[in-house]
Design a protein around this motif. Structure first.
Motif, PDB file in Angstrom:
ATOM      1  N   ALA A 165       9.159  53.213  22.919  1.00 25.80           N
ATOM      2  CA  ALA A 165       8.032  52.431  23.427  1.00 25.80           C
ATOM      3  C   ALA A 165       8.240  50.934  23.315  1.00 25.80           C
ATOM      4  O   ALA A 165       7.411  50.151  23.761  1.00 25.80           O
ATOM      5  N   SER A 166       9.357  50.533  22.743  1.00 24.87           N
ATOM      6  CA  SER A 166       9.592  49.114  22.526  1.00 24.87           C
ATOM      7  C   SER A 166       9.619  48.349  23.845  1.00 24.87           C
ATOM      8  O   SER A 166      10.069  48.850  24.876  1.00 24.87           O
ATOM      9  N   GLY A 167       9.173  47.097  23.800  1.00 23.98           N
ATOM     10  CA  GLY A 167       9.184  46.257  24.992  1.00 23.98           C
ATOM     11  C   GLY A 167      10.572  45.856  25.438  1.00 23.98           C
ATOM     12  O   GLY A 167      10.742  45.272  26.518  1.00 23.98           O
ATOM     13  N   THR A 168      11.580  46.149  24.630  1.00 26.66           N
ATOM     14  CA  THR A 168      12.949  45.787  24.992  1.00 26.66           C
ATOM     15  C   THR A 168      13.661  46.883  25.780  1.00 26.66           C
ATOM     16  O   THR A 168      14.834  46.747  26.108  1.00 26.66           O
ATOM     17  N   VAL A 169      12.976  47.967  26.081  1.00 25.98           N
ATOM     18  CA  VAL A 169      13.596  49.065  26.827  1.00 25.98           C
ATOM     19  C   VAL A 169      13.977  48.593  28.229  1.00 25.98           C
ATOM     20  O   VAL A 169      13.203  47.929  28.918  1.00 25.98           O
ATOM     21  N   ILE A 170      15.192  48.943  28.645  1.00 20.68           N
ATOM     22  CA  ILE A 170      15.681  48.566  29.963  1.00 20.68           C
ATOM     23  C   ILE A 170      15.596  49.780  30.883  1.00 20.68           C
ATOM     24  O   ILE A 170      16.288  50.781  30.658  1.00 20.68           O
ATOM     25  N   PRO A 172       4.422  63.943  32.634  1.00 19.82           N
ATOM     26  CA  PRO A 172       4.199  62.563  33.069  1.00 19.82           C
ATOM     27  C   PRO A 172       4.189  61.611  31.867  1.00 19.82           C
ATOM     28  O   PRO A 172       3.611  61.916  30.832  1.00 19.82           O
ATOM     29  N   GLY A 173       4.869  60.488  32.020  1.00 22.35           N
ATOM     30  CA  GLY A 173       4.941  59.517  30.940  1.00 22.35           C
ATOM     31  C   GLY A 173       6.142  59.685  30.035  1.00 22.35           C
ATOM     32  O   GLY A 173       6.379  58.847  29.160  1.00 22.35           O
ATOM     33  N   ASP A 174       6.918  60.743  30.226  1.00 26.21           N
ATOM     34  CA  ASP A 174       8.104  60.959  29.390  1.00 26.21           C
ATOM     35  C   ASP A 174       9.192  59.931  29.676  1.00 26.21           C
ATOM     36  O   ASP A 174       9.992  59.619  28.805  1.00 26.21           O
ATOM     37  N   GLY A 175       9.238  59.426  30.893  1.00 29.34           N
ATOM     38  CA  GLY A 175      10.289  58.493  31.274  1.00 29.34           C
ATOM     39  C   GLY A 175      11.438  59.152  32.001  1.00 29.34           C
ATOM     40  O   GLY A 175      12.242  58.477  32.656  1.00 29.34           O
ATOM     41  N   ARG A 176      11.536  60.483  31.910  1.00 25.73           N
ATOM     42  CA  ARG A 176      12.640  61.210  32.558  1.00 25.73           C
ATOM     43  C   ARG A 176      12.100  62.230  33.563  1.00 25.73           C
ATOM     44  O   ARG A 176      12.754  63.234  33.848  1.00 25.73           O
ATOM     45  N   GLU A 177      10.915  61.948  34.105  1.00 29.24           N
ATOM     46  CA  GLU A 177      10.274  62.912  34.998  1.00 29.24           C
ATOM     47  C   GLU A 177      11.144  63.246  36.207  1.00 29.24           C
ATOM     48  O   GLU A 177      11.077  64.358  36.732  1.00 29.24           O
ATOM     49  N   ILE A 217      13.046  55.800  31.984  1.00 26.53           N
ATOM     50  CA  ILE A 217      13.192  55.322  30.601  1.00 26.53           C
ATOM     51  C   ILE A 217      13.965  56.401  29.851  1.00 26.53           C
ATOM     52  O   ILE A 217      13.415  57.454  29.505  1.00 26.53           O
ATOM     53  N   LEU A 218      15.239  56.154  29.590  1.00 28.12           N
ATOM     54  CA  LEU A 218      16.093  57.158  28.982  1.00 28.12           C
ATOM     55  C   LEU A 218      16.104  57.138  27.461  1.00 28.12           C
ATOM     56  O   LEU A 218      16.172  58.193  26.836  1.00 28.12           O
ATOM     57  N   PRO A 219      16.054  55.982  26.788  1.00 30.12           N
ATOM     58  CA  PRO A 219      16.134  55.991  25.316  1.00 30.12           C
ATOM     59  C   PRO A 219      14.952  56.708  24.693  1.00 30.12           C
ATOM     60  O   PRO A 219      13.817  56.637  25.180  1.00 30.12           O
ATOM     61  N   ARG A 220      15.218  57.394  23.593  1.00 25.79           N
ATOM     62  CA  ARG A 220      14.188  58.101  22.843  1.00 25.79           C
ATOM     63  C   ARG A 220      13.772  57.282  21.629  1.00 25.79           C
ATOM     64  O   ARG A 220      14.465  56.369  21.191  1.00 25.79           O
ATOM     65  N   ALA A 221      12.627  57.632  21.062  1.00 26.60           N
ATOM     66  CA  ALA A 221      12.061  56.866  19.953  1.00 26.60           C
ATOM     67  C   ALA A 221      13.005  56.819  18.755  1.00 26.60           C
ATOM     68  O   ALA A 221      13.092  55.816  18.044  1.00 26.60           O
TER      69      ALA A 221
END
Length: 577
Positions: free
Chosen positions: A218-223, A279-284, A205-209
Motif C-alpha cells: 500500500a506504500s505510496g512508492t509503489v510503481i 477487485p483491489g488486489d492489483g493483479r486483477e 500493482i505487483l508487489p505484496r505487503a
C-alpha cells in the motif's frame, strides 16, 4: 422450531455441562432466514472444524439476480463475494473470544486474495446458504446461556442481515466482483489464440505487503507495471473494455535484472496468475495459463518411483533413476522430480527462480565442464534440456535470474527489470551472446523426456493415526497431517489457502475409488476433478463441511507424490500419453 423455542431451550441449559449444548441440534425458523445447527462440539476447546452451523435465505431476499449465477464461473464469484461479506460482518460483530476456549466467536473461513469455489457458501433450491462456526459460550466447562442467547438471537441475525440481505448489499460491488472474475477468465482463455502464456496488465500493482502476506503493497512508492512497447498487447474484455499490457509468448523467457529490482515479484505475479483475483488486489488482470507450474528445489522432499533419468542418470552405486525414490531428496533430484511430475500432469509452462533452484541442476559452465568431465557427472543441466522441452513437449519456461548468463544463448526473449520497470532487452542480449559466446558444450543427446506412467495403490492411502482414528489436519498451508504422516508442502507455492489443503486431504481419500490396477495417476486425478466439477466440493466428504476450497489438479497430484505412505506401480498401465 422457532427462535423463541430456541431461546427457551437455552434458558434450561444455563450452568450445565457443555455437552448439553448437543440438545440444540436441529432446524430453527427465524422468519427472515432458517438456521440449521448441524454439529456442536462436545467441548469448548474443540477446534472450529468440529462444528457446523448453516443459515439459508431465499434468493429473492438477496441482491442476487439470475444473470449473476447463470454460468458456473459467475456463480462461484457470486458465492465468493458473500463469503467475504459474511466474514467481515462476523469479525465485526462477534469476532472476539468471550469465555473458555473458542467461546463467543462466530466465524467463517477467511478468504484470501483469490476468487475460489468454497464450500462455505452454496446456492441451491433457490436459497443462499452460508456455513460457519459458532463457539457456543462457556465459563470453564459450564454453559453461559445469557451470552449464547445474545449470540444466536441478536448477533447472528444482525450478521445475516448485514452480510446477505438485499438492503445491505452494495450491488455495484457485487457486480464488480463477478465481472472482475469473468474478465480474468476470458483473458486467460484468450491467451492461446493470442500466442501467449501470460498477460500482465498495465497499471497492475505487483508487489505484496511482505514476504508472508499476499495483500498488495500500500506504500505510496509503489510503481505500477508498464509494458515495454515491443511486448505490448491490447485485448478487449467483456466488462472492462480494452486493456493493454505485456504479453509473454511461448518459448523460453528470461526475467533478468539486479537484486531487488522486481524480477521475482513479476515471477510471483505469474505463478498467481492461475487464479482470479478480487477487485483491489492489483493483479486483477494478471493471468497465466491454467497449466502453469512453479518449480523449485527442495532438499528433503519425498520422491516415489519417478523417472528422473532425462536429467539425472548413471548415479554411483547403480541407483535406479528411471524409478527413483527417496525420502530425503537432494536439491537437484527434488527439482528434477518436480519437473517430471509436472510434465506427467500436463504442465505447459514451468516457472523457476534462480534463487530457489539447485545451481548444479540449472547450469554447468564451460570452466566446470573442463574440470569435471561429462562421464563423471550424472546430471544433465536444465540449460541443455530447456529447448528440447519446448520443441518436443511444447512446454515453455519462464526463468527469473541474475547470475547464470549462459541462459541468454537459449532464450527467445529477455525482459530486464530495472527499478521495478520492465524493459525488452532481447536484441541487446543477442548482441552480447554474439560478442561473448559461452563456448560451453551441450551435454545432452536429446534423450527423450517421456515420464513413465505411474499407478497409485489405493491401499496405501491410509488416513488413520496411531490410535486408528482418521487424522486429517492442516495447521498451515505448508503442512498436512495425513494419518500418521506429515506431508511437507513447503515447495508448493501455488497452494494459497488452508481450505485448499483440507479439500486436498479429502480428495486423496476420495481418489482411492479410482485407484485400480492399470489406472495412472493423471487418470485418477482427472476423475476426481471431473466429479468436483459436476457435483461441487461436497462430494469429497461424507459430512458437510464449511472449510473446503477448490484446488488445481496439479496440487492434488503433487501432494499425493509427497505422501510418505504412497505406493506406486509402474507396470500394467492401461493407456499411454
Amino acid at each position: 422450531m422457532t427462535r423463541d423455542q430456541l431461546q427457551a431451550k437455552l434458558n434450561t441449559l444455563d450452568g450445565r455441562d457443555y455437552r448439553h449444548y448437543q440438545s440444540l441440534t436441529g432446524e430453527y425458523d427465524f422468519t427472515d432466514f432458517r438456521l440449521v445447527i448441524e454439529r456442536i462440539p462436545k467441548d469448548p476447546f474443540a477446534p472450529p472444524l468440529s462444528g457446523l452451523y448453516r443459515v439459508s435465505i431465499p434468493l429473492p431476499d438477496t441482491a442476487i439476480e439470475q444473470p449473476m449465477i447463470d454460468s458456473p464461473s459467475a456463480a462461484i464469484a457470486c458465492r465468493d463475494f458473500f463469503a467475504r461479506q459474511f466474514y467481515r460482518q462476523s469479525q465485526r460483530i462477534a469476532g472476539q473470544r468471550r469465555g473458555t476456549g473458542h467461546s463467543g466467536i462466530i466465524a467463517i473461513d477467511q478468504p484470501g486474495q483469490a476468487i475460489l469455489q468454497r464450500s462455505s457458501v452454496v446456492i441451491q433450491h433457490n436459497q443462499l446458504e452460508v456455513r460457519f462456526f459458532i463457539g457456543l459460550p462457556a465459563t470453564g466447562r459450564n454453559i453461559d446461556a445469557a451470552l449464547a442467547i445474545k449470540m444466536l438471537l441478536d448477533e447472528l441475525p444482525l450478521i445475516v442481515s448485514q452480510a446477505l440481505q438485499r438492503a445491505h448489499t452494495d450491488v455495484a460491488l457485487l457486480q464488480l466482483h463477478i465481472h472482475t472474475a469473468l474478465d480474468a477468465q476470458y483473458l486467460r482463455h484468450r491467451l492461446p489464440a493470442l500466442g501467449l502464456l501470460a498477460f500482465i496488465a498495465d497499471g497492475s500493482i505487483l508487489p505484496r505487503a511482505s514476504s508472508s502476506s499476499d495483500q498488495p503493497l500500500a506504500s505510496g512508492t509503489v510503481i505500477p507495471f508498464q509494458s515495454p512497447d515491443s511486448l505490448s498487447v491490447q485485448v478487449t474484455l467483456p466488462f472492462a473494455g480494452e486493456v493493454s499490457g505485456m504479453g509473454i509468448a511461448a518459448g523460453i523467457t528470461l526475467l533478468a535484472g539486479g537484486g531487488f529490482h522486481g524480477k521475482s515479484t513479476l515471477l510471483q505475479a505469474l505463478q498467481m496468475g492461475v487464479y482470479d483475483h478480487i477487485p483491489g488486489d492489483g493483479r486483477e488482470r494478471c493471468v497465466a495459463l491454467s497449466e502453469t507450474v512453479k518449480i523449485k528445489a527442495y532438499s528433503g522432499r519425498q520422491v516415489i518411483k519417478t523417472d528422473i533419468s532425462p536429467f539425472i542418470n548413471n548415479l554411483p552405486l547403480q541407483r535406479d533413476t528411471q524409478a527413483f525414490s527417496s525420502n530425503n531428496a537432494s536439491g537437484s533430484t527434488s527439482q528434477a522430480a518436480s519437473i517430471i511430475e509436472a510434465i506427467e500432469m500436463g504442465a505447459r509452462v514451468l516457472l523457476m527462480d534462480e534463487d530457489t533452484c539447485a545451481t548444479n541442476f540449472m547450469i554447468r559452465d564451460r570452466v566446470m565442464q573442463q574440470l569435471v568431465k561429462k562421464e563423471d557427472e550424472p546430471l544433465t543441466a536444465y540449460i541443455d534440456k530447456v529447448r528440447q522441452l519446448y520443441r518436443q513437449k511444447n512446454i515453455s519456461t519462464i526463468l527469473a535470474l541474475g547470475g547464470a548468463g549462459d541462459y541468454l544463448e537459449v532464450a527467445d526473449r529477455v525482459i530486464q527489470m530495472r527499478r521495478y520497470q520492465a524493459f525488452d532487452v532481447t536484441l541487446r542480449a543477442r548482441e552480447i551472446v554474439h560478442k561473448y559466446p559461452s563456448m560451453r558444450i551441450k551435454e545432452d543427446q536429446d534423450t527423450a523426456i517421456q515420464p513413465a506412467l505411474r499407478c497409485p495403490d489405493a491401499s496405501s492411502i491410509d488416513p488413520m493415526n496411531e490410535y486408528q482414528k482418521p487424522r486429517l489436519h492442516s495447521p498451515d498451508v505448508q503442512l498436512l497431517q495425513f494419518g500418521r504422516h506429515k506431508v511437507d508442502l513447503q515447495d508448493l507455492e501455488q497452494l494459497i489457502e488452508l481450505a485448499q489443503n483440507r479439500a486436498i486431504a479429502y480428495a486423496m481419500l476420495y481418489a482411492r475409488r479410482y485407484m485400480q490396477t492399470g489406472t495412472s495417476l493423471p487418470q485418477v486425478i482427472d476423475q476426481v476433478m471431473s466429479d468436483i466439477q459436476d457435483h461441487g466440493l461436497d462430494i469429497l466428504s461424507e459430512q458437510l463441511s464449511a472449510h473446503l476450497a477448490e484446488f488445481r489438479s496439479f496440487e492434488l497430484a503433487f501432494t499425493l507424490n509427497r505422501l510418505p505412505c504412497l505406493r506406486i506401480n509402474t507396470d500394467n498401465i492401461s493407456s499411454p500419453y
